[in-house]
Each structure stands twice: as C-alpha cells, then as structure tokens.
Design a protein around this motif. Structure first.
Motif, short mmCIF file in Angstrom:
data_model
loop_
_atom_site.label_atom_id
_atom_site.label_comp_id
_atom_site.label_asym_id
_atom_site.label_seq_id
_atom_site.Cartn_x
_atom_site.Cartn_y
_atom_site.Cartn_z
N GLY A 12 0.80 -1.22 0.00
CA GLY A 12 0.00 0.00 0.00
C GLY A 12 0.84 1.27 0.00
N ASN A 13 2.12 1.17 0.38
CA ASN A 13 2.99 2.35 0.34
C ASN A 13 3.18 2.80 -1.11
OD1 ASN A 13 3.34 2.04 3.06
ND2 ASN A 13 5.53 1.70 2.99
N VAL A 14 3.27 4.10 -1.31
CA VAL A 14 3.56 4.66 -2.62
C VAL A 14 5.00 5.14 -2.59
CG1 VAL A 14 2.96 6.43 -4.30
CG2 VAL A 14 1.16 5.32 -2.98
N LEU A 15 5.80 4.65 -3.55
CA LEU A 15 7.23 4.95 -3.59
C LEU A 15 7.60 5.64 -4.88
CD1 LEU A 15 8.35 1.34 -2.61
CD2 LEU A 15 7.97 3.22 -1.04
N GLU A 16 8.63 6.49 -4.79
CA GLU A 16 9.20 7.06 -6.01
C GLU A 16 10.48 6.28 -6.28
OE1 GLU A 16 10.94 11.22 -7.68
OE2 GLU A 16 9.14 11.31 -6.42
N GLY A 19 12.35 7.46 -11.00
CA GLY A 19 11.61 8.57 -11.60
C GLY A 19 10.13 8.32 -11.82
N HIS A 20 9.60 7.21 -11.31
CA HIS A 20 8.18 6.90 -11.47
C HIS A 20 7.54 6.69 -10.11
CE1 HIS A 20 8.56 6.38 -15.81
NE2 HIS A 20 9.65 5.65 -15.59
N LEU A 21 6.22 6.78 -10.06
CA LEU A 21 5.48 6.51 -8.83
C LEU A 21 4.97 5.07 -8.87
CD1 LEU A 21 3.38 9.75 -8.29
CD2 LEU A 21 5.38 9.00 -7.04
N TRP A 22 5.26 4.32 -7.80
CA TRP A 22 4.89 2.91 -7.73
C TRP A 22 4.13 2.66 -6.44
CZ3 TRP A 22 6.43 -0.12 -11.84
CH2 TRP A 22 7.43 0.40 -12.66
N ALA A 23 3.13 1.78 -6.50
CA ALA A 23 2.42 1.33 -5.30
C ALA A 23 2.93 -0.07 -4.97
CB ALA A 23 0.92 1.30 -5.54
N GLU A 42 6.81 -6.39 -4.96
CA GLU A 42 6.09 -6.34 -6.23
C GLU A 42 5.39 -4.99 -6.27
OE1 GLU A 42 2.17 -8.34 -8.14
OE2 GLU A 42 3.58 -9.73 -7.20
N MET A 43 5.67 -4.20 -7.32
CA MET A 43 5.14 -2.84 -7.40
C MET A 43 4.34 -2.66 -8.69
SD MET A 43 8.40 -0.64 -6.03
CE MET A 43 9.47 -0.99 -7.40
N SER A 58 18.14 -3.57 3.40
CA SER A 58 17.82 -2.65 4.49
C SER A 58 18.62 -1.34 4.38
CB SER A 58 18.04 -3.30 5.85
OG SER A 58 19.38 -3.69 5.97
N ALA A 59 19.78 -1.38 3.75
CA ALA A 59 20.59 -0.17 3.60
C ALA A 59 20.08 0.73 2.47
CB ALA A 59 22.05 -0.56 3.33
N ASP A 60 19.28 0.18 1.56
CA ASP A 60 18.75 0.98 0.44
C ASP A 60 17.72 1.97 0.97
OD1 ASP A 60 20.27 -0.57 -1.24
OD2 ASP A 60 18.61 -1.87 -1.85
N LYS A 61 17.78 3.19 0.44
CA LYS A 61 16.81 4.22 0.81
C LYS A 61 15.89 4.48 -0.37
CE LYS A 61 18.63 5.74 4.80
NZ LYS A 61 17.95 5.54 6.05
N VAL A 62 14.60 4.52 -0.11
CA VAL A 62 13.61 4.84 -1.14
C VAL A 62 12.74 5.98 -0.63
CG1 VAL A 62 13.49 2.62 -2.31
CG2 VAL A 62 12.09 3.01 -0.33
N GLU A 63 12.23 6.78 -1.56
CA GLU A 63 11.37 7.89 -1.18
C GLU A 63 9.93 7.43 -1.09
OE1 GLU A 63 11.69 11.79 -2.62
OE2 GLU A 63 13.78 11.54 -3.22
N ARG A 64 9.34 7.65 0.06
CA ARG A 64 7.94 7.32 0.26
C ARG A 64 7.12 8.57 -0.05
NH1 ARG A 64 4.88 5.50 5.72
NH2 ARG A 64 2.86 5.24 4.76
N VAL A 65 6.14 8.44 -0.90
CA VAL A 65 5.32 9.56 -1.34
C VAL A 65 3.98 9.52 -0.62
CG1 VAL A 65 4.24 10.65 -3.33
CG2 VAL A 65 6.43 9.49 -3.60
N ARG A 66 3.57 10.63 -0.10
CA ARG A 66 2.25 10.72 0.53
C ARG A 66 1.30 11.32 -0.49
NH1 ARG A 66 2.31 8.62 5.30
NH2 ARG A 66 3.91 9.11 6.79
N LEU A 67 0.24 10.58 -0.78
CA LEU A 67 -0.76 11.07 -1.72
C LEU A 67 -1.84 11.82 -0.95
CD1 LEU A 67 -1.20 8.00 -4.09
CD2 LEU A 67 0.23 9.99 -4.40
#
Length: 187
Positions: A12-16, A19-23, A42-43, A58-67
């Motif tokens: 359910g998290n939305v990630l960038e 360069g794209h937005l993924w759920a 799976e996105m 766990s070391a990877d950082k991803v941007e969580r987008v709030r819709l």
C-alpha cells in the motif's frame, strides 16, 4: 519527501523509484542462508499500470510519497473515462475506468469515493468498503435448508454475481464488501 529503509516498505505504500510513482502491492521479507536480508517488493506503476519486481536491502533508501486524498462525487462515464467532481470547489477530474478493475460495477451515480492526488494529478480511486445493492435474481428459499455455511448464487442489480445465505430473497437489499466482493450483511 521522507526516505525510508528498504525493510520498512509495506503493501500500500507509494514509492518514487527510477523517476516513477509505484504502489507496493506485495512485500516479502527474505532472509537467505548466505548474505544479507532483503525485501522482495512487487510494485505497480500508478501512471501506466505496469508491474515491477524489485529487491531492496535494508541499507537501500527509497522515497515514500504521501498522496493527498479527497472525497469526490462520481458524475458519469464518458468513453472509458470516469468523471468525478470535488464537492467543495466543483472542479472535475477524469480517471481511466480501468483504475477500478473488477470493482467497476459497484460504482453508482452520485457515489462519494476517495481520489488520490500527487501534485494536482489524479492517480487512483477507491470505492467505499461497503456498498448497498439489490438482489435481482436468486433461487427461492427452501424451507428447512439451514445447514451452516450454505450459500446460494445471486445476481445483483449491478450485474455482479455473489454468494448469499439461503435466507436472502429476490428484491432484497444487501451490503457487499467491495474489497472481497462478498456478501456482508442485509441492508
């Protein structure tokens, strides 16, 4: 936008990502015998619907987008596009009818639904969890048929076929759970 670790991703998290937005649709946390743990995610692309499987350590950082979520009223369908109106500003928004998938028949005229926006762009829509429908066709009640967990097929006014308990008759209103597409209770 807040950055989160790869092991904090939840369905359910939305990630960038790239360069794209993924759920995030499905998240499996894997701990192999050799090497570090990772999250297999799976996105689904929110703009074009394509799917992607990605591994995040766990070391990877991803941007969580709030819709931003707004309650909007469904007006009508025009050429495969659903037209919604903001009840406060009267602005209208179009979304592809495919966005609701198999739940599309539950959308009723004038229904208030939640539309999710990212920077003024409408990306997603979700129906209320429970919707009232009328049973238009089902088998008649058979006296004495009270076996536990016995269900019979019924066709609703929106064309969807669901299983209902034996006591539900034709022309009765029932409440259907739109997430599971199952009978919930009598209306």
């Amino acid at each position: 936008m807040p950055k989160i670790n790869g092991n904090e991703i939840r369905p359910g998290n939305v990630l960038e990502h790239d360069g794209h937005l993924w759920a995030a649709v499905k998240v499996d946390h894997v701990k192999p015998g050799k090497g570090g743990a990772f999250a297999q995610v799976e996105m689904k692309n929110l703009r074009n619907g394509s799917k992607l499987n990605e591994r995040f350590r766990s070391a990877d950082k991803v941007e969580r987008v709030r819709l931003e979520q707004k309650d909007m009223q469904f007006l009508y369908e025009d050429g495969g596009q659903l037209i919604f109106m903001d009840t406060e500003t009267y602005d209208q928004v179009q979304l592809d009818a495919e966005i609701l998938g198999e739940r599309r028949p539950f959308l009723q005229d004038g229904m208030t639904i939640v539309v999710e926006f990212h920077e003024e762009e409408a990306l997603n829509a979700s129906l209320p969890q429970k919707v009232t429908c009328k049973v238009v066709e089902t088998e008649p009640v058979v006296k004495g048929q009270t076996a536990a967990n016995s269900f019979k097929p019924a066709i609703l006014d929106c064309g969807v076929k669901v299983m209902v308990p034996p006591f539900v008759g034709q022309d009765e209103d029932i409440i259907v759970n739109t997430e599971t597409m199952e009978y919930s209770e009598r209306a």
